[in-house]
Scaffold this active site. Structure first.
Site, PDB file in Angstrom:
ATOM      1  N   ASP A  94       0.873  -1.142   0.018  1.00  0.00           N
ATOM      2  CA  ASP A  94       0.010   0.026  -0.019  1.00  0.00           C
ATOM      3  C   ASP A  94       0.924   1.159   0.211  1.00  0.00           C
ATOM      4  O   ASP A  94       0.565   2.143  -0.912  1.00  0.00           O
ATOM      5  CB  ASP A  94      -0.982  -0.068   1.392  1.00  0.00           C
ATOM      6  CG  ASP A  94      -1.976  -1.254   0.998  1.00  0.00           C
ATOM      7  OD1 ASP A  94      -2.329  -1.518  -0.097  1.00  0.00           O
ATOM      8  OD2 ASP A  94      -2.600  -1.337   2.226  1.00  0.00           O
ATOM      9  N   ASP A  96       0.298  -0.691   5.896  1.00  0.00           N
ATOM     10  CA  ASP A  96      -0.962  -1.383   5.272  1.00  0.00           C
ATOM     11  C   ASP A  96      -2.220  -0.886   5.979  1.00  0.00           C
ATOM     12  O   ASP A  96      -2.329  -0.745   7.102  1.00  0.00           O
ATOM     13  CB  ASP A  96      -0.566  -2.946   5.858  1.00  0.00           C
ATOM     14  CG  ASP A  96      -1.483  -3.818   4.929  1.00  0.00           C
ATOM     15  OD1 ASP A  96      -1.667  -3.497   3.571  1.00  0.00           O
ATOM     16  OD2 ASP A  96      -2.130  -4.653   5.365  1.00  0.00           O
ATOM     17  N   LYS A  98      -6.267  -1.096   6.514  1.00  0.00           N
ATOM     18  CA  LYS A  98      -7.048  -1.920   6.288  1.00  0.00           C
ATOM     19  C   LYS A  98      -8.358  -1.214   7.050  1.00  0.00           C
ATOM     20  O   LYS A  98      -8.379  -0.153   7.766  1.00  0.00           O
ATOM     21  CB  LYS A  98      -6.873  -2.984   7.546  1.00  0.00           C
ATOM     22  CG  LYS A  98      -5.700  -3.817   7.147  1.00  0.00           C
ATOM     23  CD  LYS A  98      -5.883  -4.615   5.725  1.00  0.00           C
ATOM     24  CE  LYS A  98      -4.591  -5.502   5.401  1.00  0.00           C
ATOM     25  NZ  LYS A  98      -4.915  -6.289   4.176  1.00  0.00           N
TER      26      LYS A  98
END
Length: 341
Positions: free
Chosen positions: A238, A251, A253
């Protein structure tokens, strides 16, 4: 003897004194009195009429038809509520990878040179090839416990929403995550669209990560592919940026339920360290990363939970990732052997 008789006569002649014969006490050595009480059959107290269906289903060759709903009810009665986060067993923690590969490459620079740092973040496209992805490796090596909980959640959602409703729900979750990542790109990229950036600020997920974005700077890569040239796996990360002054693989989420602890994120830390190791071994990246960060954002705009992993914690998860990678390689080898020519 005479003295005793004299005392006896004096007591008898005293007022209010009477001597009555004592009651006869019968002692018996019969085993009837000394034996324990006879056991009472506990099943006599069971409501036979209430549980007649249960008795019939157990004794008959054709039991009642089982449905997913009835199975879940039995699970709750037998095992109690689901506990998704259990501590790892000691024997699992004691395992060590057979083929060790370092997370960091000492010969390479830990941080990029200021003069060589690109003003535009790297966006290396992911090439489709036979090399397995990080996501595929983690999916193929889930434990039986993880598979059980995932399937159980899926069946419960289908019971609640139906097959079509669950398919629509899954599609919406995927689209929301995709839009969230797209919005973050427009915010973190220097050349992002200002109009689109302002519109994205109204998103609940973006509102959720506002306090995290304040600590993010020096973006090095966005939606960029990585490849570990030694271990032979690929991935699409990412973001690579500095979080509170430390270069991290970040990352992003989304979740409908709060995940305040890193153990609530399941295999996400393994995914992050897999990307860290890949960057450090990929010639396309001129720097080394030592830390990781998983950010869990919420649709209602409540503050996101950041789960930071320092170098020591990354090293611990790296060993676990290597074990999963070895397990995947072993499974693939066995499947190739079983395939007919």
């Amino acid at each position: 003897m005479k003295a005793f008789q004299t005392i006896y006569r004096q007591l008898r002649s005293s007022k209010g004194f009477s001597l009555e014969p004592t009651a006869h006490v019968d002692f018996s050595t019969s085993s009837y009195f000394c034996s324990r009480k006879k056991k009472v059959n506990p099943y006599k107290e069971v409501d036979q009429e209430k549980y007649s269906d249960l008795v019939q289903s157990v004794l008959s060759s054709r039991g009642l038809a089982q449905t997913p709903e009835s199975l879940f009810e039995e699970d709750n009665l037998l095992y109690g509520p689901v506990s998704k986060c259990k501590p790892q067993k000691q024997d699992e923690e004691a395992k060590a990878p057979r083929n060790w590969c370092p997370l960091l490459i000492p010969e390479r620079s830990v941080k990029p040179n200021v003069t060589s740092t690109p003003t535009i973040p790297l966006r290396i496209p992911l090439q489709r090839n036979t090399i397995p992805s990080v996501t595929k490796i983690l999916q193929q090596t889930m434990t039986s416990e993880q598979i059980f909980y995932l399937e159980r959640w899926k069946q419960r959602m289908i019971l609640e929403l139906g097959e079509d409703g669950f398919a629509e729900y899954s599609s919406n979750i995927f689209l929301q995550g995709k839009r969230f990542h797209k919005a973050l790109e427009s915010i973190l990229a220097p050349q992002g669209d200002l109009k689109e950036r302002d519109e994205n600020l109204e998103s609940g997920y973006i509102e959720s990560v506002q306090h995290i974005l304040k600590d993010v700077s020096g973006v090095r890569a966005l939606e960029s592919a990585v490849q570990h040239e030694t271990l032979k796996y690929v991935g699409l990360l990412d973001c690579v940026a500095e979080y509170q002054g430390k270069l991290c693989v970040i990352d992003w989420k989304t979740s409908e339920r709060p995940k305040p602890y890193i153990r609530n994120t399941f295999d996400n830390p393994l995914q992050v360290v897999a990307y860290v190791g890949a960057i450090n071994n990929d010639v396309n990246y001129s720097f080394q990363v030592q830390c990781g960060l998983t950010v869990v954002a919420y649709k209602d705009g409540s503050p996101a939970h950041p789960h930071f992993m320092d170098t020591e914690l990354c090293s611990q998860y790296w060993a676990k990732w290597l074990l999963r990678l070895e397990e995947y390689t072993k499974k693939e080898k066995n499947q190739n052997i079983q395939k007919p020519d």
